[in-house]
Motif scaffolding. Structure first.
Motif, PDB file in Angstrom:
ATOM      1  N   ARG B  99      -5.834 -16.853 -39.652  1.00  0.00           N
ATOM      2  CA  ARG B  99      -4.928 -17.945 -39.828  1.00  0.00           C
ATOM      3  C   ARG B  99      -3.629 -17.681 -40.115  1.00  0.00           C
ATOM      4  NH1 ARG B  99      -7.215 -22.830 -43.063  1.00  0.00           N
ATOM      5  NH2 ARG B  99      -5.678 -23.988 -41.824  1.00  0.00           N
ATOM      6  N   THR B 100      -3.307 -16.874 -41.231  1.00  0.00           N
ATOM      7  CA  THR B 100      -2.183 -16.487 -41.580  1.00  0.00           C
ATOM      8  C   THR B 100      -1.467 -15.576 -40.623  1.00  0.00           C
ATOM      9  OG1 THR B 100      -2.867 -14.818 -43.152  1.00  0.00           O
ATOM     10  CG2 THR B 100      -2.405 -17.147 -43.804  1.00  0.00           C
ATOM     11  N   ALA B 101      -1.903 -14.912 -39.809  1.00  0.00           N
ATOM     12  CA  ALA B 101      -1.268 -13.965 -38.901  1.00  0.00           C
ATOM     13  C   ALA B 101      -0.558 -14.694 -38.036  1.00  0.00           C
ATOM     14  CB  ALA B 101      -2.509 -13.204 -38.194  1.00  0.00           C
ATOM     15  N   ASP B 102       0.435 -13.840 -37.415  1.00  0.00           N
ATOM     16  CA  ASP B 102       1.418 -14.521 -36.573  1.00  0.00           C
ATOM     17  C   ASP B 102       0.913 -14.523 -35.135  1.00  0.00           C
ATOM     18  OD1 ASP B 102       3.709 -15.440 -35.762  1.00  0.00           O
ATOM     19  OD2 ASP B 102       4.924 -13.885 -36.070  1.00  0.00           O
ATOM     20  N   ILE B 103       0.077 -15.383 -34.833  1.00  0.00           N
ATOM     21  CA  ILE B 103      -0.426 -15.523 -33.553  1.00  0.00           C
ATOM     22  C   ILE B 103      -0.338 -16.987 -33.112  1.00  0.00           C
ATOM     23  CG2 ILE B 103      -2.595 -15.235 -32.291  1.00  0.00           C
ATOM     24  CD1 ILE B 103      -4.075 -13.552 -34.464  1.00  0.00           C
ATOM     25  N   PRO B 104       0.213 -17.117 -31.701  1.00  0.00           N
ATOM     26  CA  PRO B 104       0.274 -18.454 -31.280  1.00  0.00           C
ATOM     27  C   PRO B 104      -0.922 -19.019 -31.161  1.00  0.00           C
ATOM     28  CG  PRO B 104       0.580 -16.567 -29.581  1.00  0.00           C
ATOM     29  CD  PRO B 104       0.502 -16.100 -30.922  1.00  0.00           C
ATOM     30  N   ALA B 105      -0.993 -20.351 -31.191  1.00  0.00           N
ATOM     31  CA  ALA B 105      -2.149 -21.162 -31.498  1.00  0.00           C
ATOM     32  C   ALA B 105      -3.274 -20.902 -30.380  1.00  0.00           C
ATOM     33  CB  ALA B 105      -1.780 -22.616 -31.113  1.00  0.00           C
ATOM     34  N   PRO B 106      -3.023 -20.913 -29.196  1.00  0.00           N
ATOM     35  CA  PRO B 106      -4.343 -20.926 -28.216  1.00  0.00           C
ATOM     36  C   PRO B 106      -4.963 -19.370 -28.574  1.00  0.00           C
ATOM     37  CG  PRO B 106      -2.309 -21.459 -27.044  1.00  0.00           C
ATOM     38  CD  PRO B 106      -1.909 -21.100 -28.240  1.00  0.00           C
ATOM     39  N   ALA B 107      -4.372 -18.380 -28.566  1.00  0.00           N
ATOM     40  CA  ALA B 107      -4.865 -17.030 -29.054  1.00  0.00           C
ATOM     41  C   ALA B 107      -5.307 -17.017 -30.180  1.00  0.00           C
ATOM     42  CB  ALA B 107      -3.537 -15.823 -28.804  1.00  0.00           C
ATOM     43  N   ARG B 108      -4.924 -17.861 -31.232  1.00  0.00           N
ATOM     44  CA  ARG B 108      -5.681 -17.805 -32.569  1.00  0.00           C
ATOM     45  C   ARG B 108      -7.002 -18.340 -32.429  1.00  0.00           C
ATOM     46  NH1 ARG B 108      -1.450 -20.903 -35.076  1.00  0.00           N
ATOM     47  NH2 ARG B 108      -2.724 -22.614 -35.614  1.00  0.00           N
ATOM     48  N   LEU B 109      -7.052 -19.382 -31.816  1.00  0.00           N
ATOM     49  CA  LEU B 109      -8.475 -19.939 -31.673  1.00  0.00           C
ATOM     50  C   LEU B 109      -9.334 -18.827 -30.951  1.00  0.00           C
ATOM     51  CD1 LEU B 109     -10.603 -22.010 -31.687  1.00  0.00           C
ATOM     52  CD2 LEU B 109      -9.645 -22.825 -29.355  1.00  0.00           C
TER      53      LEU B 109
END
Lengths: 223, 223
Positions: B99-109
């Motif tokens: 969650r706190t990693a710097d990943i853009p939203a779609p890739a975060r899911l």
DNA sequence: TACGCCATCCTATCACTGATAGGTTACTAG
DNA sequence: CTAGTAACCTATCAGTGATAGGATGGCGTA
């Protein structure tokens, strides 16, 4: 360091006292007795769980001695597997009935999904045995005929998926992947509901409806 | 009627002989010993399964007597629950890290989904304990603190779903339904793979990729 | 240094489990 | 009427999770 033990439930009315042996025992033919045992075991497994049901409880309920069970089933596990097999034969016939029923294709998929979920929640004990039980982790099981009905039920399901795909109602791609993924999506909900009935699910019916709708949208052809 | 018994595996090298007691026993402080027990139990549960691991096997591996286990855990079930709790704390921290990693939203899911599946397959024993074990069927469990980490992990997951939904990356509707359904979809695949490793899955990696892709498409916003 | 507390750890034992050995009984085919 | 056999029994086994109660050793305090 002292740990306080949670007091054991079922103290006064021990499960082992479940239904004292019938006074007069009628001898039954092998097949009949076998069905008799399965019926009582099914009820007990549902009530007390599989691990919580001893072979003596089953024998008492049936009205025979505990060792007599072993004339019909090699092990307690074999008894559980037989129960699972029986339940999955009925699942397969359910799938077969839905397949041959006069239902237009898109509704047929939904009927199949809802039928599967309903079956799993109804036949909780058997469903657990077939899909949720802890098996040997590293040991490769020799051929087990009791798994067959489950496999056949899946095969029937896969055939229907293939048909729906051919008719253009399901997305393209590997039929095996499609069937397995669809199965997994259905199974996930059933398994969680069975394993964690105490979870704050909210309205379970609504939850099922939501999930089914998502599944339908996900696997149907976007064309 | 005669039933042939399947010959029991593990005959010559009985699991109960697993690692003879260490000759010299060092006394440990409570917390250290507790961790010690959990580490050995985790390994044994993974190898022999939970039911297949006796308290005596655990004690032998640790190098203490079997009753000594009960100074640290009230029951074998409590030990298993503690293991599950430990594993789920690490799942929660994994979710938190993603969650706190710097990943853009779609890739975060997608990272979340793949992280979850990877965790479940890695920590098979603990995952089983938390989500696939047969619990009491009709008895409502009193508050069990060992379930908490699992609940917190889910809460963290649900929070992320809510966030993604607010940001417009997930479809609209009840956040609870969305989170539960998504969880169920992920769980279904993990549970089947863990419970039926002998099923002819074909290429498991490809199967996972397929399922993840379907999930992503199903729950993302169609707008 | 000596004392005493108490967490740690032990042996012995419990009730119960799944499973086996071997004898008894009742149905049935000849 | 008489085997033969399927169905069923009692007695018992080793192994399980759990309990009771005593021994021991390290540590804070006098």
């Amino acid at each position: 360091m002292t740990i306080y033990r949670k007091k054991s439930a079922q103290q006064s009315t021990s499960p082992s006292a479940d239904a004292p042996r019938a006074a007069i025992v009628h001898r039954l033919k092998g097949a009949d007795r076998r069905e008799d045992i399965l019926n009582h075991a099914s009820r007990l497994f549902l009530t007390y769980g599989i691990a919580g049901t001893s072979t003596r409880m089953i024998a008492n309920a049936v009205g025979i001695s505990q060792p007599s069970l072993y004339a019909h089933f090699a092990t307690k596990e074999a008894l559980a597997n037989a129960l699972s097999a029986r339940a999955f034969s009925s699942l397969e016939s359910l799938i077969g009935r839905i397949r041959t029923a006069d239902i237009p294709a898109p509704a047929r998929l939904e009927a199949m999904i809802r039928g599967y979920i309903g079956f799993a929640l109804d036949q909780g004990a058997a469903y657990r045995i077939a899909f949720m039980l802890e098996g040997p982790m590293h040991e490769v099981e020799a051929f087990n005929p009791d798994i067959l009905p489950g496999m056949q039920a899946f095969a029937s399901f896969r055939d229907e998926v293939a048909l729906l795909q051919q008719e253009g109602h399901l997305r393209e791609g590997s039929t095996d992947h499609l069937a397995q993924s669809l199965w997994a999506s259905m199974h996930g909900l059933c398994a969680l509901l069975l394993a964690r009935p105490d979870f704050p699910w909210g309205d379970v019916e609504a939850m099922i409806d939501f999930h089914v709708e998502i599944i339908l949208a996900a696997y149907q052809n976007k064309a």
